[in-house]
Design a protein around this motif. Structure first.
Motif, PDB file in Angstrom:
ATOM      1  N   VAL A   1       0.848  -1.198   0.000  1.00 29.60           N
ATOM      2  CA  VAL A   1       0.000   0.000   0.000  1.00 29.60           C
ATOM      3  C   VAL A   1       0.882   1.246   0.000  1.00 29.60           C
ATOM      4  N   LYS A   2       1.903   1.255   0.847  1.00 32.55           N
ATOM      5  CA  LYS A   2       2.812   2.404   0.919  1.00 32.55           C
ATOM      6  C   LYS A   2       3.565   2.611  -0.395  1.00 32.55           C
ATOM      7  N   LEU A   3       3.768   1.530  -1.146  1.00 29.69           N
ATOM      8  CA  LEU A   3       4.486   1.627  -2.423  1.00 29.69           C
ATOM      9  C   LEU A   3       3.559   1.950  -3.595  1.00 29.69           C
ATOM     10  N   GLY A   4       2.293   2.223  -3.305  1.00 24.70           N
ATOM     11  CA  GLY A   4       1.365   2.623  -4.362  1.00 24.70           C
ATOM     12  C   GLY A   4       0.788   1.473  -5.159  1.00 24.70           C
ATOM     13  N   LYS A   5       0.822   0.266  -4.604  1.00 26.27           N
ATOM     14  CA  LYS A   5       0.309  -0.901  -5.318  1.00 26.27           C
ATOM     15  C   LYS A   5      -1.208  -1.036  -5.201  1.00 26.27           C
ATOM     16  N   VAL A   6      -1.815  -0.159  -4.410  1.00 25.71           N
ATOM     17  CA  VAL A   6      -3.252  -0.211  -4.169  1.00 25.71           C
ATOM     18  C   VAL A   6      -3.841   1.173  -4.389  1.00 25.71           C
ATOM     19  N   TYR A   7      -5.035   1.223  -5.000  1.00 20.96           N
ATOM     20  CA  TYR A   7      -5.775   2.483  -5.123  1.00 20.96           C
ATOM     21  C   TYR A   7      -7.074   2.308  -4.348  1.00 20.96           C
ATOM     22  N   GLY A   8      -7.260   3.118  -3.297  1.00 22.84           N
ATOM     23  CA  GLY A   8      -8.374   2.855  -2.401  1.00 22.84           C
ATOM     24  C   GLY A   8      -8.126   1.508  -1.757  1.00 22.84           C
ATOM     25  N   ASN A   9      -9.023   0.569  -1.979  1.00 27.16           N
ATOM     26  CA  ASN A   9      -8.779  -0.798  -1.511  1.00 27.16           C
ATOM     27  C   ASN A   9      -8.777  -1.791  -2.666  1.00 27.16           C
ATOM     28  N   ARG A  10      -8.393  -1.305  -3.863  1.00 29.59           N
ATOM     29  CA  ARG A  10      -8.369  -2.159  -5.061  1.00 29.59           C
ATOM     30  C   ARG A  10      -6.925  -2.487  -5.435  1.00 29.59           C
ATOM     31  N   MET A  11      -6.687  -3.751  -5.804  1.00 25.97           N
ATOM     32  CA  MET A  11      -5.341  -4.185  -6.186  1.00 25.97           C
ATOM     33  C   MET A  11      -5.074  -3.823  -7.649  1.00 25.97           C
ATOM     34  N   VAL A  12      -4.764  -2.561  -7.866  1.00 27.64           N
ATOM     35  CA  VAL A  12      -4.641  -2.048  -9.235  1.00 27.64           C
ATOM     36  C   VAL A  12      -3.364  -2.494  -9.926  1.00 27.64           C
ATOM     37  N   ASP A  13      -2.489  -3.185  -9.205  1.00 30.64           N
ATOM     38  CA  ASP A  13      -1.303  -3.759  -9.841  1.00 30.64           C
ATOM     39  C   ASP A  13      -1.439  -5.268 -10.008  1.00 30.64           C
ATOM     40  N   VAL A  14      -2.667  -5.773  -9.921  1.00 25.75           N
ATOM     41  CA  VAL A  14      -2.888  -7.207 -10.049  1.00 25.75           C
ATOM     42  C   VAL A  14      -2.327  -7.720 -11.376  1.00 25.75           C
ATOM     43  N   ALA A  15      -1.673  -8.883 -11.301  1.00 30.39           N
ATOM     44  CA  ALA A  15      -1.129  -9.490 -12.515  1.00 30.39           C
ATOM     45  C   ALA A  15      -2.241 -10.269 -13.220  1.00 30.39           C
ATOM     46  N   VAL A  16      -2.561  -9.877 -14.447  1.00 28.31           N
ATOM     47  CA  VAL A  16      -3.652 -10.516 -15.200  1.00 28.31           C
ATOM     48  C   VAL A  16      -3.083 -11.742 -15.901  1.00 28.31           C
ATOM     49  N   THR A  17      -3.019 -12.857 -15.168  1.00 28.40           N
ATOM     50  CA  THR A  17      -2.369 -14.053 -15.697  1.00 28.40           C
ATOM     51  C   THR A  17      -3.316 -15.231 -15.914  1.00 28.40           C
ATOM     52  N   ASN A  18      -4.568 -15.108 -15.492  1.00 32.74           N
ATOM     53  CA  ASN A  18      -5.546 -16.155 -15.763  1.00 32.74           C
ATOM     54  C   ASN A  18      -6.938 -15.532 -15.831  1.00 32.74           C
ATOM     55  N   GLN A  19      -7.944 -16.356 -16.098  1.00 31.57           N
ATOM     56  CA  GLN A  19      -9.289 -15.823 -16.299  1.00 31.57           C
ATOM     57  C   GLN A  19      -9.849 -15.188 -15.032  1.00 31.57           C
TER      58      GLN A  19
ATOM     59  N   LEU B   1      -8.212 -13.663 -12.653  1.00 31.75           N
ATOM     60  CA  LEU B   1      -7.587 -12.364 -12.431  1.00 31.75           C
ATOM     61  C   LEU B   1      -8.000 -11.359 -13.508  1.00 31.75           C
ATOM     62  N   ARG B   2      -8.278 -11.843 -14.712  1.00 31.19           N
ATOM     63  CA  ARG B   2      -8.800 -10.944 -15.743  1.00 31.19           C
ATOM     64  C   ARG B   2     -10.190 -10.441 -15.345  1.00 31.19           C
ATOM     65  N   ASP B   3     -11.004 -11.336 -14.836  1.00 32.70           N
ATOM     66  CA  ASP B   3     -12.331 -10.921 -14.376  1.00 32.70           C
ATOM     67  C   ASP B   3     -12.228  -9.900 -13.257  1.00 32.70           C
ATOM     68  N   ARG B   4     -11.283 -10.118 -12.351  1.00 33.70           N
ATOM     69  CA  ARG B   4     -11.091  -9.164 -11.255  1.00 33.70           C
ATOM     70  C   ARG B   4     -10.648  -7.814 -11.796  1.00 33.70           C
ATOM     71  N   ALA B   5      -9.728  -7.838 -12.758  1.00 33.53           N
ATOM     72  CA  ALA B   5      -9.251  -6.590 -13.352  1.00 33.53           C
ATOM     73  C   ALA B   5     -10.388  -5.835 -14.026  1.00 33.53           C
ATOM     74  N   LEU B   6     -11.203  -6.551 -14.773  1.00 35.52           N
ATOM     75  CA  LEU B   6     -12.334  -5.908 -15.453  1.00 35.52           C
ATOM     76  C   LEU B   6     -13.330  -5.343 -14.439  1.00 35.52           C
ATOM     77  N   GLN B   7     -13.551  -6.065 -13.349  1.00 38.76           N
ATOM     78  CA  GLN B   7     -14.486  -5.583 -12.332  1.00 38.76           C
ATOM     79  C   GLN B   7     -13.981  -4.305 -11.686  1.00 38.76           C
ATOM     80  N   ILE B   8     -12.674  -4.256 -11.419  1.00 42.33           N
ATOM     81  CA  ILE B   8     -12.086  -3.036 -10.855  1.00 42.33           C
ATOM     82  C   ILE B   8     -12.291  -1.859 -11.807  1.00 42.33           C
ATOM     83  N   LEU B   9     -12.000  -2.086 -13.073  1.00 41.11           N
ATOM     84  CA  LEU B   9     -12.156  -1.023 -14.059  1.00 41.11           C
ATOM     85  C   LEU B   9     -13.616  -0.579 -14.166  1.00 41.11           C
TER      86      LEU B   9
END
Length: 318
Positions: free
Chosen positions: A228-246, A248-256
């Motif tokens: 969090v201190k390194l800016g890996k999170v925006y609010g409480n969303r893992m905006v640096d999530v690695a989109v490596t499977n379906q 995590l892709r779904d999670r990324a799309l939901q965040i967006l």
């Protein structure tokens, strides 16, 4: 020195293991083998509450560990967990979960366990008694003053951990000591001393129980707080999530979708344009910048999305 004491590798006097808090007999579970299954669950649940309380009692030290670690990593350092048995496995687990959650390079957070990879699936408890192996592990990874080394030992006495921490300190690294016994039972000179006091185990000496639980809680807080201190999170969303499977892709799309109000189709298009990086996709949407310019803006602000967007003249930060 009486027969209840011995010297550790730090030349401090500590009790033999039978006198340690983690080795004591729990009066609440003396009739454990006579309990019904429901009573067993109730007892474990009651005892596990002490793990949460122990974390609360150590909040100041955990916060200091987060601040010190984030500062070191911000300047190019790495985070290492060192342990044996359950403690070592928990450190390796926490390290392994950082790349998919925060898209960190594998070398940024590493777990070191006595006995190496084989000890993850097969007990190698005898190897925890070799302080020289802990020292060698630190040398092998070329630890420097930029790095942070967290020694995890429920009973506080593990020679492998002591050897690693002493070697790390000699190299100028920041050292953090995590134990489940009070400082008066086991002393250790580390930059941050975290004591997670959960008391005697339901099964005497079985520190994979409450001690393991409280260690997992503490490591979750430490690594997540640092990210969090390194800016890996925006609010409480893992905006640096690695989109490596379906998943995590779904999670990324939901965040967006949640943060932009875009349709799933539009969010998918934006994610692809960003190179499957949620943080960059959000910045592109909120600033109107294209991928390369957005990437440069994030780099200028050490990857902090909130600061990067706020710095742009077309600020659309919600």
């Amino acid at each position: 020195m009486n027969n209840s004491e011995k010297s550790n590798v730090n030349n401090d006097v500590i009790p033999v293991r039978g006198y340690l808090l983690t080795e004591q007999v729990n009066p609440n579970s003396l009739n454990l083998d006579q309990l019904s299954s429901v009573e067993l669950v109730e007892l474990f649940n009651s005892e596990d509450q002490k793990a949460v309380a122990a974390v609360a009692a150590a909040k100041t030290q955990l916060a200091e560990a987060i601040e010190r670690t984030a500062e070191r990593l911000r300047h190019g350092g790495r985070l290492f967990y060192v342990g044996a048995g359950t403690s070592g496995r928990l450190g390796v687990l926490d390290a392994a979960e950082c790349p998919p959650t925060f898209c960190t390079p594998p070398e940024l957070v590493q777990g070191i366990i006595a006995g190496g990879a084989g000890a993850l699936v097969r007990s190698s408890e005898d190897l925890e008694d070799r302080a020289q192996d802990g020292e060698a592990a630190i040398a092998q990874r070329h630890i420097t003053q930029l790095d942070v080394v967290v020694g995890i030992t429920a009973g506080g006495t593990t020679p492998f951990v002591h050897g690693a921490l002493n070697a790390a300190r000699q190299r100028g690294a920041t050292t953090i000591f995590i134990a489940c016994v009070p400082a008066e039972q086991v002393r250790f000179d580390a930059d941050v001393d975290i004591r997670l006091l959960t008391g005697p185990e339901v099964i005497a000496g079985s520190t994979r129980l409450k001690a393991g639980t409280v260690t997992k809680l503490a490591l979750n807080i430490l690594s997540t707080g640092v990210m969090v201190k390194l800016g890996k999170v925006y609010g409480n969303r893992m905006v640096d999530v690695a989109v490596t499977n379906q998943k995590l892709r779904d999670r990324a799309l939901q965040i967006l979708q949640d943060l932009t109000g875009l349709s799933r189709e539009a969010a998918g298009f934006l994610l692809e344009r960003s190179g499957k990086w949620v943080k960059l996709a959000l910045l592109m949407h909120w600033t109107g910048l294209e991928k390369d310019d957005g990437d440069r803006l994030l780099s200028e602000h050490q990857g902090n999305l909130r600061v990067a967007v706020a710095s742009h003249k077309n600020n659309k930060l919600p």
